[in-house]
Design a protein around this motif. Structure first.
Motif, short mmCIF file in Angstrom:
data_model
loop_
_atom_site.label_atom_id
_atom_site.label_comp_id
_atom_site.label_asym_id
_atom_site.label_seq_id
_atom_site.Cartn_x
_atom_site.Cartn_y
_atom_site.Cartn_z
N ILE A 20 30.20 42.31 30.22
CA ILE A 20 31.20 43.38 30.35
C ILE A 20 32.55 42.81 30.75
O ILE A 20 33.59 43.14 30.16
N VAL A 21 32.54 41.93 31.74
CA VAL A 21 33.80 41.37 32.25
C VAL A 21 34.49 40.52 31.19
O VAL A 21 35.71 40.64 30.98
N THR A 22 33.73 39.67 30.51
CA THR A 22 34.36 38.82 29.48
C THR A 22 34.90 39.68 28.33
O THR A 22 35.95 39.37 27.75
N THR A 23 34.22 40.79 28.03
CA THR A 23 34.69 41.68 26.97
C THR A 23 35.99 42.37 27.37
O THR A 23 36.93 42.47 26.57
N ASP A 57 36.80 46.82 37.59
CA ASP A 57 36.20 47.46 38.77
C ASP A 57 35.28 46.50 39.50
O ASP A 57 34.58 45.68 38.89
N GLN A 58 35.25 46.63 40.82
CA GLN A 58 34.45 45.74 41.64
C GLN A 58 32.96 45.86 41.38
O GLN A 58 32.19 44.94 41.66
N SER A 59 32.51 46.99 40.83
CA SER A 59 31.09 47.15 40.53
C SER A 59 30.63 46.16 39.48
O SER A 59 29.45 45.78 39.44
N PHE A 60 31.54 45.70 38.61
CA PHE A 60 31.20 44.69 37.61
C PHE A 60 31.33 43.28 38.18
O PHE A 60 30.69 42.35 37.71
N PHE A 95 33.94 32.07 37.85
CA PHE A 95 33.58 32.69 36.57
C PHE A 95 34.76 33.46 35.97
O PHE A 95 35.03 33.37 34.77
N LEU A 96 35.45 34.21 36.80
CA LEU A 96 36.59 35.00 36.33
C LEU A 96 37.68 34.09 35.77
O LEU A 96 38.27 34.38 34.71
N GLU A 97 37.97 33.00 36.45
CA GLU A 97 39.01 32.08 35.98
C GLU A 97 38.60 31.45 34.65
O GLU A 97 39.43 31.35 33.73
N LYS A 98 37.34 31.05 34.53
CA LYS A 98 36.87 30.45 33.28
C LYS A 98 36.91 31.46 32.12
O LYS A 98 37.06 31.07 30.96
N SER A 99 36.79 32.74 32.47
CA SER A 99 36.80 33.79 31.44
C SER A 99 38.20 34.21 31.04
O SER A 99 38.37 35.01 30.12
N GLY A 100 39.21 33.69 31.73
CA GLY A 100 40.60 33.97 31.35
C GLY A 100 41.33 34.95 32.25
O GLY A 100 42.48 35.30 31.98
N CYS A 101 40.66 35.43 33.32
CA CYS A 101 41.33 36.32 34.27
C CYS A 101 42.24 35.49 35.17
O CYS A 101 41.85 34.42 35.66
#
Length: 420
Positions: A362-365, A346-349, A390-396
């Motif tokens: 939360i996002v990385t989890t 969700d965009q709120s995160f 950040f999202l790319e580094k976290s695997g998204c």
């Protein structure tokens, strides 16, 4: 009690509604009760009052209270209403409308048939207020309902009445919007980690001829409440699949997947699976190019029924994404049973992900959990390069948001494809 309360007062019948945090007073009066008494006698009038009381009881829930004040006046006390005044007013309106409809049906009074309408006045209040002032406010509102032509409901608060009237007008216009082709699909691009377009989410817009574009936040809940979401939802599915058919001949878009949001009422329909299959077959598209997005609250409303329908459509080839993941009431024991293909963060995160350590966690989890369940992850609301990094580094690996494009009409979306 430190609660908000309200009363509905109608014609010859008085309805009082008291909620957990917002109370609504309903004063209702039968419009032709005196004529009945004068022509057929008080015995028949008493039979009518008995049946009115029974009908009122049928309109309320366990825990609510129905009482007769005297004459043809009744009070209905409603518990546990929404703490937000506007939401409580809408709940009151729904109950008042139900009472109007039920009290307007034919009465069988011995050998006589009788019909009567009601006029309902409503007032909302918060905190401590005397019952006398509440009944007076509801009484004033009830006479306003009579002035408006009877068989209707009016709120004591003019501002609240304006909002309710606007909502009623919008609901009436919503019913004809589909047949007059006032709806339009907007497309928001979805990309992968290589910035390649992989598809889009279709988003419904209402282009009103006089009001202009109406926010989905206004008309989608209204469509849900009125049942209009069913034909509208079918139109969205059909239009999206028709576009997929067109794109099958477009080298830039032939591999796109379109994500379509489905409401709880749509999913609850017994023939929902057959409807989706028929639309896909009618347009001759690959079912795998259709992705149905369901929110957590929709999925978990009736888990077994939802899973059965999802499994059947999954076998047919349709993909599923859980929308707004993390904002609802997700349970891991259900999550592992659901035939999902994707979780949508969700965009709120995502909004404060570059600066808020809680959102980062939360996002990385979510990403790690999805990977463990062999699910794809897409993040919505991506607006900055910092968020994307950040999202790319976290695997998204999949993204959607204003960084790439806002939702746009079809012709602009297709022009965007060419530029990309």
């Amino acid at each position: 009690q430190n609660t908000a309360r309200g009363i509905l007062r109608s014609g010859n019948t008085l309805h009082q509604a008291i909620s957990g945090c917002c109370t609504s007073n309903l004063n209702a009066r039968l419009d032709n009760f005196k004529i009945l008494n004068d022509t057929l006698g008080h015995g028949i009038g008493d039979l009518l009052l008995q049946q009115v009381a029974q009908r009122l009881i049928s309109c309320v829930r366990d825990g609510d209270t129905v009482a007769r004040l005297g004459g043809d006046e009744f009070v209905v006390i409603l518990e546990d209403m929404n703490p937000q005044a506007m939401e409580a007013a809408e709940q009151t309106e729904v109950i008042g409308s139900k009472i109007l409809a039920v009290l307007g049906r034919t009465y069988q009074l011995n050998q006589h048939e009788f019909r009567s309408t009601s006029s309902i006045g409503a007032t909302l209040f918060i905190g401590h207020q005397s019952i006398e002032s509440l009944l007076q406010q509801a009484d004033i509102a009830m006479y306003e309902a009579k002035k408006a032509g009877r068989n209707t409901m009016r709120f004591f608060d003019p501002a609240m009445q304006a909002l309710i009237s606007e909502r009623a007008a919008l609901e009436s216009e919503l019913r004809i919007a589909l047949e007059k082709l006032q709806f339009q699909l907007y497309y928001q691009i979805q990309v992968n980690s290589h910035n390649q377009t992989i598809g889009a989410e279709v988003l419904l817009r209402w282009n009103h001829p006089e009001r202009g574009l109406i926010s989905p936040a206004l008309f989608i809940p209204l469509a849900e409440d009125s049942g209009a979401i069913l034909p509208i939802g079918l139109w969205v599915l059909d239009t999206a699949c028709a576009q997929l058919k067109v794109w099958q001949q477009n080298p830039l878009a032939c591999d796109f997947v379109l994500a379509v949001n489905v409401s709880a009422k749509q999913l609850r329909q017994p023939d929902f699976v057959a409807q989706v299959q028929a639309i896909v077959n009618q347009h001759g598209i690959r079912a795998s190019k259709l992705k149905i997005e369901l929110t957590e609250s929709v999925v978990l409303t009736n888990v077994d029924d939802t899973i059965a329908k999802m499994m059947e459509l999954k076998a047919f080839g349709v993909n599923f994404s859980m929308d707004d993941f993390g904002t609802g009431y997700s349970s891991l024991q259900y999550l592992k049973r659901l035939p999902l293909d994707q979780l949508k963060i969700d965009q709120s995160f995502v909004r404060d992900i570059a600066t808020d350590s809680n959102d980062k966690s939360i996002v990385t989890t979510i990403i790690a959990m999805a990977q463990g369940l062999n699910l794809d992850v897409i993040a919505e609301g991506v607006e900055t390069a910092e968020q994307l990094e950040f999202l790319e580094k976290s695997g998204c690996k999949h993204f959607q948001g204003y960084l790439f494009s806002k939702p746009v009409p079809l012709e602009i979306f297709e022009a965007l494809l060419v530029r990309r």
